[in-house]
Design a protein around this motif. Structure first.
Motif, PDB file in Angstrom:
ATOM      1  N   ARG A  97       6.513  -0.433  -6.774  1.00  0.00           N
ATOM      2  CA  ARG A  97       7.925  -0.044  -6.907  1.00  0.00           C
ATOM      3  C   ARG A  97       8.493   0.455  -5.582  1.00  0.00           C
ATOM      4  N   GLY A  98       7.633   1.056  -4.764  1.00  0.00           N
ATOM      5  CA  GLY A  98       8.055   1.562  -3.464  1.00  0.00           C
ATOM      6  C   GLY A  98       7.850   0.571  -2.338  1.00  0.00           C
ATOM      7  N   VAL A  99       7.343  -0.652  -2.684  1.00  0.00           N
ATOM      8  CA  VAL A  99       7.088  -1.693  -1.671  1.00  0.00           C
ATOM      9  C   VAL A  99       8.085  -2.836  -1.784  1.00  0.00           C
ATOM     10  N   PHE A 125      -1.626  -8.923  -2.216  1.00  0.00           N
ATOM     11  CA  PHE A 125      -1.982  -8.338  -0.914  1.00  0.00           C
ATOM     12  C   PHE A 125      -2.645  -6.977  -1.129  1.00  0.00           C
ATOM     13  N   ALA A 126      -2.058  -6.165  -2.013  1.00  0.00           N
ATOM     14  CA  ALA A 126      -2.604  -4.828  -2.286  1.00  0.00           C
ATOM     15  C   ALA A 126      -4.010  -4.926  -2.886  1.00  0.00           C
ATOM     16  N   PHE A 138      -8.640   5.497   3.181  1.00  0.00           N
ATOM     17  CA  PHE A 138      -7.492   4.948   2.443  1.00  0.00           C
ATOM     18  C   PHE A 138      -7.657   3.435   2.303  1.00  0.00           C
ATOM     19  N   ASP A 139      -6.735   2.791   1.581  1.00  0.00           N
ATOM     20  CA  ASP A 139      -6.774   1.327   1.390  1.00  0.00           C
ATOM     21  C   ASP A 139      -5.769   0.610   2.296  1.00  0.00           C
ATOM     22  N   ARG A 145       1.770  -2.643   9.222  1.00  0.00           N
ATOM     23  CA  ARG A 145       0.339  -2.938   9.372  1.00  0.00           C
ATOM     24  C   ARG A 145      -0.232  -3.414   8.030  1.00  0.00           C
ATOM     25  N   SER A 146       0.386  -2.999   6.923  1.00  0.00           N
ATOM     26  CA  SER A 146       0.044  -3.504   5.586  1.00  0.00           C
ATOM     27  C   SER A 146       1.333  -4.018   4.956  1.00  0.00           C
ATOM     28  N   GLN A 147       1.975  -3.161   4.148  1.00  0.00           N
ATOM     29  CA  GLN A 147       3.279  -3.479   3.559  1.00  0.00           C
ATOM     30  C   GLN A 147       4.132  -2.218   3.670  1.00  0.00           C
TER      31      GLN A 147
END
Length: 249
Positions: A97-99, A125-126, A138-139, A145-147
């Motif tokens: 929801r925050g991505v 992706f997650a 962390f993940d 760098r991630s999302q």
């Protein structure tokens, strides 16, 4: 079924932060000194100190870290690399929801099918990055760098609905979640994974797909490069001698 949790890095190598809305005290300051974490009340009185803490929200509320609201819990600790970090741990579906609205704005682009595709890509992706940075505690990162993840304040009704409608849906290859790379701009043609990352090829990331991206603000750009820089880099790798001129093809 149960929603897997994901750990998002919010801050790294920080010295202090303010957390509001925890079940410990309504407002506290987190400070790092000499490899130890201290939790202080608004009067600067030390509440607790140690190598790490999990801070939970008050029932029905959200934690606010340096003015930004987050679902789930906030963990502050010294990671195995001896760096102080703050990590937001929450349900992966709530993380999305925050991505999703930060990667594809549902107000500017309200096409539901496009948001569905973006949501499946972001969820995949997650999933494929769970436990990727375990040694750092962390993940995924909260930025490019991630999302891009911006917590509760960035959530939008349309993307929330699409996330709910596609709950748990991921893209797989041989029963594993794919490495679901996506970008705002692709230069007209997608590229091969091996060519970009200099890593072994991935069968489903072969590139060569046309992708018109003229609506992207990054579609065309200018860069001023000093000839001396080009010369020195060529010398380093190829030893071509003096550069006379550069011709565009």
């Amino acid at each position: 079924g149960d929603c897997p949790t994901i750990r998002v890095l919010i801050k790294e190598n920080f010295q202090s932060a303010i957390l509001e809305g925890s079940n410990l005290i309504s407002s506290l300051t987190i400070e790092v000194k000499e490899g130890e974490i201290g939790l202080f009340d608004p009067d600067k009185k030390l509440l607790r100190s140690g190598s790490g803490f999990t801070l939970k929200n008050l029932i029905g509320g959200h934690l606010k870290l340096d003015g930004e609201l987050y679902r789930g819990t906030v963990e502050v600790f010294i990671n195995p690399l001896q760096q102080p970090v703050i990590v937001n741990e929450l349900c992966l579906e709530e993380y999305l929801r925050g991505v999703v609205p930060n990667e594809l704005n549902p107000i500017l682009f309200p096409q539901t099918e496009a948001i569905k595709a973006q949501t499946v890509a972001a969820r995949t992706f997650a999933f494929s990055h769970l436990r990727q940075n375990a040694k750092r505690g962390f993940d995924v990162y909260m930025d490019e760098r991630s999302q891009v993840y911006k917590g509760v304040q960035s959530e939008k009704p349309l993307s929330n609905r699409v996330i709910q409608d596609t709950r748990g849906l991921v893209a797989t290859y041989r029963e594993d979640p794919i490495v679901a790379f996506y970008s705002s701009t692709c230069g007209g043609l997608t590229e091969n994974y091996k060519a970009i990352f200099q890593k072994p090829a991935i069968p489903y990331l072969q590139g060569g797909v046309k992708c018109p991206d003229r609506s992207s603000p990054y579609h065309s750009w200018n860069e001023h490069i000093q000839i001396a820089k080009v010369q020195s880099r060529l010398e380093k790798w190829a030893g071509v001698g003096r550069l006379k001129k550069i011709v565009s093809l």
